[in-house]
Design an enzyme around this catalytic site. Structure first.
Site, PDB file in Angstrom:
ATOM      1  N   TYR A 122     -12.051   0.474   4.863  1.00 46.44           N
ATOM      2  CA  TYR A 122     -11.186  -0.661   4.536  1.00 46.44           C
ATOM      3  C   TYR A 122     -10.741  -1.255   5.870  1.00 46.44           C
ATOM      4  O   TYR A 122     -10.098  -0.556   6.663  1.00 46.44           O
ATOM      5  CB  TYR A 122      -9.939  -0.200   3.769  1.00 46.44           C
ATOM      6  CG  TYR A 122     -10.206   0.295   2.361  1.00 46.44           C
ATOM      7  CD1 TYR A 122     -10.618   1.604   2.121  1.00 46.44           C
ATOM      8  CD2 TYR A 122     -10.003  -0.538   1.264  1.00 46.44           C
ATOM      9  CE1 TYR A 122     -10.827   2.066   0.823  1.00 46.44           C
ATOM     10  CE2 TYR A 122     -10.206  -0.080  -0.039  1.00 46.44           C
ATOM     11  CZ  TYR A 122     -10.617   1.225  -0.249  1.00 46.44           C
ATOM     12  OH  TYR A 122     -10.821   1.676  -1.528  1.00 46.44           O
ATOM     13  N   HIS A 164     -16.463  12.331  -2.213  1.00 42.59           N
ATOM     14  CA  HIS A 164     -15.987  11.881  -0.899  1.00 42.59           C
ATOM     15  C   HIS A 164     -14.669  12.574  -0.589  1.00 42.59           C
ATOM     16  O   HIS A 164     -13.739  12.520  -1.391  1.00 42.59           O
ATOM     17  CB  HIS A 164     -15.766  10.366  -0.893  1.00 42.59           C
ATOM     18  CG  HIS A 164     -17.022   9.591  -0.676  1.00 42.59           C
ATOM     19  ND1 HIS A 164     -17.048   8.347  -0.089  1.00 42.59           N
ATOM     20  CD2 HIS A 164     -18.315   9.892  -0.954  1.00 42.59           C
ATOM     21  CE1 HIS A 164     -18.300   7.914  -0.022  1.00 42.59           C
ATOM     22  NE2 HIS A 164     -19.078   8.820  -0.552  1.00 42.59           N
ATOM     23  N   LYS A 200      -7.975   1.193  -8.211  1.00 46.06           N
ATOM     24  CA  LYS A 200      -7.196   1.801  -9.292  1.00 46.06           C
ATOM     25  C   LYS A 200      -7.530   1.293 -10.695  1.00 46.06           C
ATOM     26  O   LYS A 200      -7.135   1.911 -11.687  1.00 46.06           O
ATOM     27  CB  LYS A 200      -5.695   1.571  -9.037  1.00 46.06           C
ATOM     28  CG  LYS A 200      -5.165   2.347  -7.852  1.00 46.06           C
ATOM     29  CD  LYS A 200      -5.019   3.823  -8.194  1.00 46.06           C
ATOM     30  CE  LYS A 200      -4.885   4.709  -6.981  1.00 46.06           C
ATOM     31  NZ  LYS A 200      -5.944   5.659  -6.788  1.00 46.06           N
ATOM     32  N   TYR A 211      -4.190   7.557  -3.275  1.00 44.53           N
ATOM     33  CA  TYR A 211      -5.590   7.143  -3.378  1.00 44.53           C
ATOM     34  C   TYR A 211      -6.383   8.084  -4.302  1.00 44.53           C
ATOM     35  O   TYR A 211      -7.166   7.640  -5.143  1.00 44.53           O
ATOM     36  CB  TYR A 211      -6.224   7.102  -1.974  1.00 44.53           C
ATOM     37  CG  TYR A 211      -7.547   6.370  -1.937  1.00 44.53           C
ATOM     38  CD1 TYR A 211      -7.594   4.977  -1.892  1.00 44.53           C
ATOM     39  CD2 TYR A 211      -8.756   7.069  -1.959  1.00 44.53           C
ATOM     40  CE1 TYR A 211      -8.810   4.305  -1.873  1.00 44.53           C
ATOM     41  CE2 TYR A 211      -9.968   6.398  -1.937  1.00 44.53           C
ATOM     42  CZ  TYR A 211      -9.982   5.021  -1.891  1.00 44.53           C
ATOM     43  OH  TYR A 211     -11.181   4.352  -1.875  1.00 44.53           O
ATOM     44  N   PRO A 238      -8.149  -4.984  -6.416  1.00 48.19           N
ATOM     45  CA  PRO A 238      -9.078  -3.855  -6.269  1.00 48.19           C
ATOM     46  C   PRO A 238      -8.880  -3.011  -5.008  1.00 48.19           C
ATOM     47  O   PRO A 238      -9.569  -2.012  -4.820  1.00 48.19           O
ATOM     48  CB  PRO A 238     -10.454  -4.544  -6.224  1.00 48.19           C
ATOM     49  CG  PRO A 238     -10.177  -5.919  -5.751  1.00 48.19           C
ATOM     50  CD  PRO A 238      -8.815  -6.276  -6.246  1.00 48.19           C
TER      51      PRO A 238
HETATM   52  C1  PHB Z   1     -16.435  -0.724  -4.969  1.00 48.81           C
HETATM   53  O1  PHB Z   1     -17.263   0.118  -4.530  1.00 48.81           O
HETATM   54  O2  PHB Z   1     -16.791  -1.636  -5.723  1.00 48.81           O
HETATM   55  C2  PHB Z   1     -15.013  -0.597  -4.582  1.00 48.81           C
HETATM   56  C3  PHB Z   1     -14.597   0.509  -3.855  1.00 48.81           C
HETATM   57  C4  PHB Z   1     -13.275   0.611  -3.472  1.00 48.81           C
HETATM   58  C5  PHB Z   1     -12.391  -0.383  -3.802  1.00 48.81           C
HETATM   59  C6  PHB Z   1     -12.795  -1.484  -4.540  1.00 48.81           C
HETATM   60  C7  PHB Z   1     -14.119  -1.609  -4.936  1.00 48.81           C
HETATM   61  O3  PHB Z   1     -11.091  -0.277  -3.392  1.00 48.81           O
END
Ligand code: PHB
Ligand code: APR
Length: 389
Positions: free
Chosen positions: A200, A72, A296, A384, A292
């Site tokens: 997000y 990505h 990280k 990130y 989460p």
């Molecule tokens: C996930 O795909 O489980 C996932 C992706 C990004 C995050 C947290 C969890 O920031």
């Protein structure tokens, strides 16, 4: 039994450390409380930093990740029905890899099988002894019998609830903790993701995240109060709430289906200092937890393993223990930066219980500023994709 490095825990930290050490000719024994099936059934995060991708390749476990993982180049931030893309590749020259932690763990297990590494499952009552001596020991029970491992070093890779961290005496250990007043309700489903990249979303009703595991498997999350019970969330109620929180275009594109996993996880930040005591070294969740929001957790575990592996290798090859003596300091420098980033993403994107309209304006103006500022996007992008090791 005798080995050079006894490793407690066969999560990603323990398995990767064992894999790197074995490939460097350093012997290990891994002790795991659960069965292999149990370890491989845990559903966890799914975004690898660029450094994690390179480290997994170096450990000889990159083949399936490179074939099946999804690179990505960016991700999306949404608020107030608007959305913008952070082009991570443009800002950093690096990209992320979407590849589930479960798959990383499976690849590590298979690689460990191939090199004949020793992983003992179902161990109970693991205890660490004589950590300050040059002959530490690990004792444990297996099928009711007592066993002992003599070793040079112990790697505590046994997660947040393991025995390793509490083996550092209370008067030496400092723990820093922040508990957030909400959790994430996550759903895994065999439906195509609603977008090509992660979204997000800040929403007045609460945070939402659209993620994925593959072109046919989606992973979604919504912020929920800590008092919510997963059994009270039907699949329909989850999909309805997710649609309310995602930008309209993606809500309309959302394909719903039965959940194949549904759970609520609390959010916390946690750091233990120091991460070493005598011959014991902590890696991963044993030493730190992040919420989460910045993806990280797994990546930090892998960077700890990188530092510890390099330090052990120098020690065993040259007898120079300076890097090993500095392990905690080196690892914590990077960990605190990731703790800060995860905290800031969490603060920016979630609805807090006592949040006022003023607070909401602050969040939205920070998001608007980020949408318009190259400097702000570079900062988010470099954190990130992962700060350098
Ligand atoms: C996930 O795909 O489980 C996932 C992706 C990004 C995050 C947290 C969890 O920031
Ligand atoms: N004895 C032996 N094994 C133990 C003990 C014990 N007393 N306590 C815990 N374990 C095992 C657990 O069963 C688990 O398999 O240690 C392992 C720790 O694995 P994880 O919790 O996965 O921790 P880690 O390997 O550090 O992985 C980092 O990244 O995305 C995050 O939290 C997520 O697990 C993930 C982590």
């Amino acid at each position: 039994m005798k080995t050079q490095v006894a490793i407690i825990g066969a999560g990603p930290s323990g398995l990767l450390l064992s894999q790197l050490l074995n490939r460097a000719g350093i012997s290990t024994i891994v002790l795991e409380r659960q069965s292999r099936e149990y370890v491989l059934s845990r559903i966890r995060a799914g975004v690898l930093e660029w450094g994690s991708v390179e480290l997994l390749r170096k450990a000889g476990v990159g083949t399936r990740m490179d074939a099946e993982g999804q690179p990505h180049d960016g991700f999306h931030l949404a608020y107030n029905n608007q959305e913008f893309r952070v082009d991570v590749h443009e800002h950093t020259g690096k990209r992320m890899m979407v590849y589930g932690q479960t798959e990383v763990t499976r690849d590590l297990y298979n690689a460990q099988d191939d090199i004949g590494a020793t992983i003992i499952h179902g161990v109970e009552n693991v205890k660490l002894h004589d950590l300050k001596s040059n002959a530490p020991r690990v004792t444990y029970e297996l099928d009711g019998e007592n066993h002992k491992i003599q070793c040079d070093f112990i790697a505590g890779c046994d997660g947040f609830h393991g025995v390793s961290r509490p083996s550092i005496p209370d008067d030496i250990r400092t723990e820093y903790e922040k508990i957030y007043p909400f959790g994430w309700l996550g759903v895994l489903s065999d439906t195509p993701p609603c977008a090509d990249e992660l979204i997000y979303a800040n929403h007045r009703r609460g945070f939402a995240l659209a993620s994925m595991r593959s072109p046919t498997r989606s992973r979604y999350y919504i912020q929920v109060p800590l008092t919510d019970k997963v059994e009270n969330w039907s699949d329909d109620a989850f999909w309805d709430e997710l649609k309310r929180r995602l930008p309209v275009e993606h809500a309309n594109a959302l394909v719903t289906g039965p959940s194949i996993e549904k759970s609520i996880a609390p959010l916390r930040s946690f750091v233990c200092e120091p991460m070493q005591h005598g011959t014991l070294f902590l890696c991963g969740d044993a030493a730190h937890i992040v919420p989460p929001t910045g993806a990280k957790g797994l990546n930090l575990a892998l960077s700890d393993v990188h530092y510890l592996f390099e330090a052990l290798q120098v020690h065993f090859n040259t007898g120079n223990s300076e890097q090993l003596a500095n392990y905690s300091k080196t690892a914590l420098d990077r960990i605190w930066k990731a703790i800060r980033f995860s905290w800031s993403m969490t603060t920016l994107l979630h609805r807090f219980p006592d949040q006022t309209d003023f607070d909401q304006h602050i969040q939205e103006s920070e998001l608007r500023y980020t949408a318009q500022s190259n400097a702000a996007q570079t900062s988010i992008a470099e954190n990130y994709v992962g700060l350098p090791y």
